[in-house]
Write a protein that holds these residues in place. Structure first.
Motif, PDB file in Angstrom:
ATOM      1  N   SER A  54       0.800  -1.225   0.000  1.00 26.11           N
ATOM      2  CA  SER A  54       0.000   0.000   0.000  1.00 26.11           C
ATOM      3  C   SER A  54       0.835   1.278   0.000  1.00 26.11           C
ATOM      4  O   SER A  54       0.285   2.380   0.019  1.00 26.11           O
ATOM      5  N   VAL A  55       2.157   1.151  -0.031  1.00 24.99           N
ATOM      6  CA  VAL A  55       3.037   2.314   0.089  1.00 24.99           C
ATOM      7  C   VAL A  55       3.668   2.649  -1.258  1.00 24.99           C
ATOM      8  O   VAL A  55       4.134   1.761  -1.974  1.00 24.99           O
ATOM      9  N   ILE A  71      14.573  14.953  -1.723  1.00 21.62           N
ATOM     10  CA  ILE A  71      13.790  14.290  -0.681  1.00 21.62           C
ATOM     11  C   ILE A  71      12.965  13.194  -1.339  1.00 21.62           C
ATOM     12  O   ILE A  71      12.758  13.197  -2.562  1.00 21.62           O
ATOM     13  N   ARG A  72      12.515  12.241  -0.563  1.00 16.17           N
ATOM     14  CA  ARG A  72      11.608  11.194  -1.045  1.00 16.17           C
ATOM     15  C   ARG A  72      10.407  11.160  -0.100  1.00 16.17           C
ATOM     16  O   ARG A  72      10.577  11.037   1.116  1.00 16.17           O
ATOM     17  N   VAL A  73       9.221  11.275  -0.672  1.00  8.61           N
ATOM     18  CA  VAL A  73       7.984  11.345   0.102  1.00  8.61           C
ATOM     19  C   VAL A  73       7.224  10.036  -0.038  1.00  8.61           C
ATOM     20  O   VAL A  73       6.944   9.585  -1.157  1.00  8.61           O
ATOM     21  N   TYR A  74       6.891   9.427   1.101  1.00 14.03           N
ATOM     22  CA  TYR A  74       6.196   8.136   1.155  1.00 14.03           C
ATOM     23  C   TYR A  74       4.758   8.363   1.615  1.00 14.03           C
ATOM     24  O   TYR A  74       4.520   9.089   2.584  1.00 14.03           O
ATOM     25  N   GLU A  75       3.840   7.725   0.921  1.00 13.42           N
ATOM     26  CA  GLU A  75       2.427   7.822   1.263  1.00 13.42           C
ATOM     27  C   GLU A  75       1.816   6.420   1.306  1.00 13.42           C
ATOM     28  O   GLU A  75       2.213   5.534   0.533  1.00 13.42           O
ATOM     29  N   GLU A  82      -2.121  11.245   9.636  1.00 13.95           N
ATOM     30  CA  GLU A  82      -2.406  12.075  10.808  1.00 13.95           C
ATOM     31  C   GLU A  82      -1.233  12.981  11.156  1.00 13.95           C
ATOM     32  O   GLU A  82      -1.385  13.933  11.926  1.00 13.95           O
ATOM     33  N   ALA A  83      -0.060  12.654  10.631  1.00 12.78           N
ATOM     34  CA  ALA A  83       1.142  13.427  10.941  1.00 12.78           C
ATOM     35  C   ALA A  83       2.146  13.227   9.807  1.00 12.78           C
ATOM     36  O   ALA A  83       1.966  12.374   8.928  1.00 12.78           O
ATOM     37  N   ILE A  84       3.190  14.017   9.851  1.00 13.34           N
ATOM     38  CA  ILE A  84       4.267  13.898   8.881  1.00 13.34           C
ATOM     39  C   ILE A  84       5.570  13.663   9.644  1.00 13.34           C
ATOM     40  O   ILE A  84       5.826  14.313  10.663  1.00 13.34           O
ATOM     41  N   GLY A 113       0.979   4.911   8.994  1.00 10.47           N
ATOM     42  CA  GLY A 113       0.043   5.620   8.138  1.00 10.47           C
ATOM     43  C   GLY A 113       0.436   7.070   7.907  1.00 10.47           C
ATOM     44  O   GLY A 113      -0.245   7.808   7.189  1.00 10.47           O
ATOM     45  N   PHE A 114       1.570   7.507   8.488  1.00 10.57           N
ATOM     46  CA  PHE A 114       2.011   8.892   8.349  1.00 10.57           C
ATOM     47  C   PHE A 114       2.677   9.113   6.990  1.00 10.57           C
ATOM     48  O   PHE A 114       3.177   8.169   6.364  1.00 10.57           O
TER      49      PHE A 114
END
Length: 316
Positions: A54-55, A71-75, A82-84, A113-114
């Motif tokens: 799911s990532v 930078i690398r951003v993971y979702e 709820e936070a970063i 889940g952040f």
């Protein structure tokens, strides 16, 4: 002082140490920096785990007046964050990058889940202190100005140092971090006492190694009184956010986490130190092969998750 590691370290952890050393011998600091990076990158690829299903991640840049910082951003696709969490990788300020801790960040995203933001800060010796700190600070300022979510700082080893340094610097910022999680951090402790003596010849990291990396990062200058270099030596521990430091027992850096948490507590803040029995520096890479490391990684992700929600774990 000699420590009997045969009595402390279990078979699974020894297997991890031996596999690591097959790529990256203990005396590798005698190699050129280019060779160290080559070996480290090869080792990290060998330990790489696939992303949780799911990532996903996206590469971006933080732009400053002087440069752009990758930078690398993971979702996580099936949840709203709820936070970063800003993540600063380890590697002695000399090796490592977005790839070396790619799977760690993906799994941290999955567990919490952040939104996770991994920062590819500049490395020494090409870029001496305070370059790495300034890049991490710029990444924080970018996140703080572009996102309303609560901010957590997290990092391992050198990254734990950078997380603490940024936290100290921005503690009175209107978007100051709500918490920090430091994983076997090196925070600038005295290298002639405590765990630096007891575990001077520890597997995976020696006291000699820590001195080498500090020398390279500082360009030969003594920065020990600069809290951006050695957060443990800051004269002010007031106003820091909830802090969890997780150290490895068989690591010269282990007392840094303890001493840092003690200083926060003495200043009236909340801090919790876990010293993981029988584990060694760099054990994040062992989280799928060593039971103790797997359990510790669960504690790390729980710590990040709870602090990001404004909750205090009490114990881990």
């Amino acid at each position: 002082m000699t420590t009997d590691y045969s009595a402390l370290i279990d078979e699974q952890t020894w297997a991890f140490i031996e596999r690591t050393n097959s790529f990256y011998p203990p005396d590798s600091t005698d190699d050129s920096v280019a060779r160290q990076r080559e070996v480290y990158n090869t080792m990290c690829r060998a330990f790489f785990s696939q992303y949780p299903g799911s990532v996903s991640s996206t590469n971006k840049f933080v732009h400053t007046a002087e440069q752009r910082i990758p930078i690398r951003v993971y979702e996580k696709s099936d949840s709203d964050p709820e936070a970063i969490c800003l993540y600063f990788h380890g590697g002695g300020f000399v090796v490592g990058g977005l790839e070396s801790h790619d799977d760690v960040c993906a799994e941290l995203c999955d567990a919490t889940g952040f939104r996770i933001v991994s920062v590819d800060y500049r490395l020494a010796p090409e870029h001496l202190h305070p370059a790495a700190f300034l890049d991490c600070l710029a990444a924080f300022e970018h996140v703080a100005s572009t996102c309303e979510l609560p901010i957590i700082l997290c990092g391992d080893s050198a990254g734990g140092n950078l997380a603490a340094a940024v936290t100290h610097h921005v503690r009175r910022h209107e978007r100051a971090p709500v918490g920090q999680v430091l994983i076997y951090p090196g925070l600038g402790g005295e290298t002639d006492q405590g765990s630096y003596l007891t575990h001077a010849q520890a597997p995976m990291l020696t006291t000699r190694d820590t001195l080498y990396y500090a020398e390279i990062r500082g360009g030969g200058f003594n920065w020990s009184n600069d809290p951006r270099f050695a957060p443990l030596n800051d004269k002010d521990f007031n106003g820091l956010p909830d802090t969890i430091a997780i150290s490895a027992e068989c690591d010269p850096l282990s007392d840094d986490g303890r001493d840092y948490c003690n200083k926060i507590s003495a200043a009236g803040g909340k801090a919790l130190w876990n010293n993981e029995p029988g584990l060694v520096h760099g054990y994040l890479r062992a989280r799928h092969s060593v039971d103790r490391a797997r359990a510790s990684f669960r504690r790390i992700t729980t710590a990040v998750h709870l602090l990001g929600q404004g909750r205090w774990p009490g114990q881990l």
